[in-house]
Design an enzyme around this catalytic site. Sequence first.
Site, PDB file in Angstrom:
ATOM      1  N   CYS A 207       0.803  -1.600  -0.124  1.00  0.00           N
ATOM      2  CA  CYS A 207       0.209  -0.080  -0.052  1.00  0.00           C
ATOM      3  C   CYS A 207       0.641   1.627   0.103  1.00  0.00           C
ATOM      4  O   CYS A 207       0.255   2.382  -0.478  1.00  0.00           O
ATOM      5  CB  CYS A 207      -0.782  -0.301   1.146  1.00  0.00           C
TER       6      CYS A 207
ATOM      7  N   HIS B 160      -3.459   7.108   2.862  1.00  0.00           N
ATOM      8  CA  HIS B 160      -4.105   6.339   2.314  1.00  0.00           C
ATOM      9  C   HIS B 160      -5.724   5.049   3.368  1.00  0.00           C
ATOM     10  O   HIS B 160      -5.478   5.092   4.175  1.00  0.00           O
ATOM     11  CB  HIS B 160      -2.588   4.945   2.714  1.00  0.00           C
TER      12      HIS B 160
ATOM     13  N   ASN C 202     -10.119  -1.092   0.232  1.00  0.00           N
ATOM     14  CA  ASN C 202      -8.990  -0.468   0.154  1.00  0.00           C
ATOM     15  C   ASN C 202      -8.030  -1.264  -0.971  1.00  0.00           C
ATOM     16  O   ASN C 202      -8.194  -2.058  -1.837  1.00  0.00           O
ATOM     17  CB  ASN C 202      -8.356  -1.592   1.303  1.00  0.00           C
TER      18      ASN C 202
HETATM   19  O1  UT7 Z   1      -3.817  -1.463   3.194  1.00  0.00           O
HETATM   20  C1  UT7 Z   1      -3.603  -2.559   4.593  1.00  0.00           C
HETATM   21  C2  UT7 Z   1      -3.293  -2.185   5.207  1.00  0.00           C
HETATM   22  N1  UT7 Z   1      -4.682  -3.202   6.427  1.00  0.00           N
HETATM   23  C3  UT7 Z   1      -5.782  -2.396   6.743  1.00  0.00           C
HETATM   24  O2  UT7 Z   1      -5.301  -1.274   6.768  1.00  0.00           O
HETATM   25  C4  UT7 Z   1      -6.880  -3.015   7.750  1.00  0.00           C
HETATM   26  C5  UT7 Z   1      -6.933  -2.960   9.486  1.00  0.00           C
HETATM   27  N2  UT7 Z   1      -7.373  -3.189   9.794  1.00  0.00           N
HETATM   28  C6  UT7 Z   1      -9.319  -3.215   9.665  1.00  0.00           C
HETATM   29  O3  UT7 Z   1      -9.513  -2.401   8.920  1.00  0.00           O
HETATM   30  C7  UT7 Z   1     -10.021  -3.704  10.924  1.00  0.00           C
HETATM   31  O4  UT7 Z   1      -8.786  -4.769  11.851  1.00  0.00           O
HETATM   32  C8  UT7 Z   1     -10.864  -4.941   9.944  1.00  0.00           C
HETATM   33  C9  UT7 Z   1     -12.200  -3.777   9.448  1.00  0.00           C
HETATM   34  C10 UT7 Z   1      -9.909  -6.125   9.513  1.00  0.00           C
HETATM   35  C11 UT7 Z   1     -11.897  -5.940  11.627  1.00  0.00           C
HETATM   36  O5  UT7 Z   1     -12.059  -4.754  12.390  1.00  0.00           O
HETATM   37  P1  UT7 Z   1     -12.132  -5.055  13.725  1.00  0.00           P
HETATM   38  O6  UT7 Z   1     -12.662  -4.434  14.409  1.00  0.00           O
HETATM   39  O7  UT7 Z   1     -10.663  -4.942  13.858  1.00  0.00           O
HETATM   40  O8  UT7 Z   1     -13.181  -6.125  14.300  1.00  0.00           O
HETATM   41  P2  UT7 Z   1     -12.059  -7.609  14.310  1.00  0.00           P
HETATM   42  O9  UT7 Z   1     -11.168  -8.005  13.481  1.00  0.00           O
HETATM   43  O10 UT7 Z   1     -11.489  -7.389  16.178  1.00  0.00           O
HETATM   44  O11 UT7 Z   1     -13.018  -9.116  14.310  1.00  0.00           O
HETATM   45  C12 UT7 Z   1     -14.548  -8.837  15.613  1.00  0.00           C
HETATM   46  C13 UT7 Z   1     -15.602  -9.474  14.932  1.00  0.00           C
HETATM   47  C14 UT7 Z   1     -15.129 -10.887  14.573  1.00  0.00           C
HETATM   48  O12 UT7 Z   1     -16.173 -11.507  15.297  1.00  0.00           O
HETATM   49  P3  UT7 Z   1     -15.730 -12.436  16.833  1.00  0.00           P
HETATM   50  O13 UT7 Z   1     -14.120 -13.255  16.567  1.00  0.00           O
HETATM   51  O14 UT7 Z   1     -15.964 -10.912  18.271  1.00  0.00           O
HETATM   52  O15 UT7 Z   1     -16.783 -13.507  17.110  1.00  0.00           O
HETATM   53  C15 UT7 Z   1     -14.948 -11.581  13.380  1.00  0.00           C
HETATM   54  O16 UT7 Z   1     -14.660 -12.682  12.949  1.00  0.00           O
HETATM   55  O17 UT7 Z   1     -15.992  -9.058  13.524  1.00  0.00           O
HETATM   56  C16 UT7 Z   1     -15.418 -10.613  12.966  1.00  0.00           C
HETATM   57  N3  UT7 Z   1     -15.819 -10.792  11.602  1.00  0.00           N
HETATM   58  C17 UT7 Z   1     -16.742  -9.934  11.143  1.00  0.00           C
HETATM   59  N4  UT7 Z   1     -17.873  -9.790  11.187  1.00  0.00           N
HETATM   60  C18 UT7 Z   1     -18.711  -9.503   9.966  1.00  0.00           C
HETATM   61  C19 UT7 Z   1     -14.330 -10.698  11.185  1.00  0.00           C
HETATM   62  N5  UT7 Z   1     -14.777  -9.479   9.605  1.00  0.00           N
HETATM   63  C20 UT7 Z   1     -16.397  -9.658   9.598  1.00  0.00           C
HETATM   64  C21 UT7 Z   1     -17.283  -8.650   8.331  1.00  0.00           C
HETATM   65  N6  UT7 Z   1     -18.385  -9.511   9.048  1.00  0.00           N
HETATM   66  N7  UT7 Z   1     -17.118  -8.985   7.005  1.00  0.00           N
END
Ligand code: UT7
Length: 324
Positions: free
Chosen positions: A112, A251, A281
């Site tokens: 990125c 970004h 993204n």
């Molecule tokens: O350019 C490359 C750099 N990458 C990034 O900038 C990404 C950085 N990270 C993020 O944007 C966020 O961490 C995410 C959007 C990927 C995830 O958000 P989060 O608030 O950090 O959620 P999490 O990973 O802590 O997951 C929370 C919950 C999980 O469920 P449990 O384990 O708490 O039951 C996931 O399984 O959300 C669940 N989950 C979803 N639920 C519905 C993960 N993806 C999804 C989804 N829909 N698409």
Amino acid sequence: MKACIAGIGSYVPAKVLTNADLERMVATSDEWIRERTGIRERRIAATGEACSDLAVQAGKRALTAAGLAATDLDMILVATCTGDYPLPATACLVQHQLGATKAAACDLSAACCGFVYALSVADAYIKTGMRHVLVIGSEVMSAITDWTDRNTCVLFGDGAGAVVVSAGDGERGILSTHLRSDGTLCELIMVRGGGSRTPPSEKVLAERLQYITMKGNETFKVAVRTLEEIARSTLSANQLRVEDIDLYVPHQANIRILKAVMERLGLPIDKVMLNVERYGNTSAASIPIALDEAVREGRIKDGSLVMLGAFGAGLTWASAVIRW
Ligand code: UT7
């Protein structure tokens, strides 16, 4: 001698993939995606549409805006992690399609951060005698996305953006670039299969190792910290205050990351370019697409002071300040 942005252009594929479409593919919801990421829709390349196809369209638009012909170019840099082939460089396919007969061409891999890294390479070459360098960020992230993995498939999109960087000697130009890396964090975002460590095989396909994986939560925290740190050191290196910046173009990965950075830096939302809602993204393409939209919307004008900020796999993070 300064490296100036002489022209800019972008291109996104026609196909729109909405959150509602994703609800039919994996266990997710429009509400979850919007609240956690700020994304509503993203563009997806057509079957057979590859990284160089997007790059050529963006490159042509940047050349037109600069009033230059492809034959004026000394170099083409394509920042990408989703090139057409492992070999040759996508930049050579772009060079051929554009008819840039005098140009050197190579790709730059910094995920990125690729566009900002490539911009710094163009800056250095302009300072050592080149006249015109075409810098393109182009990605077909849909090709390395696992469409059965809800953790990642809601995040990414396809697109390309390009700038012509030309030699100039006035006030305008790239004031500074700042590049960082930390390979100890390489496991946060990875495509594990298909390279020389784990060449393509049936096992790679069976284990879906050709797709991107990400430790989202850890990446999120590092992103906020690194974007803030590099913005502060960039401002201080240029003896600037946050208030001096006309537009911050980060970004576009996640609206919550960007809101946290804005809050930490004391940047009001009207000074930040945000379009993650419409494109998701797009990795190396995200900053040049956002820059192009900001120019077309009149948010960047001649003389505007623009700061870029990027982070991504590697990990890498990077910034630049440009007097437009
Ligand atoms: O350019 C490359 C750099 N990458 C990034 O900038 C990404 C950085 N990270 C993020 O944007 C966020 O961490 C995410 C959007 C990927 C995830 O958000 P989060 O608030 O950090 O959620 P999490 O990973 O802590 O997951 C929370 C919950 C999980 O469920 P449990 O384990 O708490 O039951 C996931 O399984 O959300 C669940 N989950 C979803 N639920 C519905 C993960 N993806 C999804 C989804 N829909 N698409």
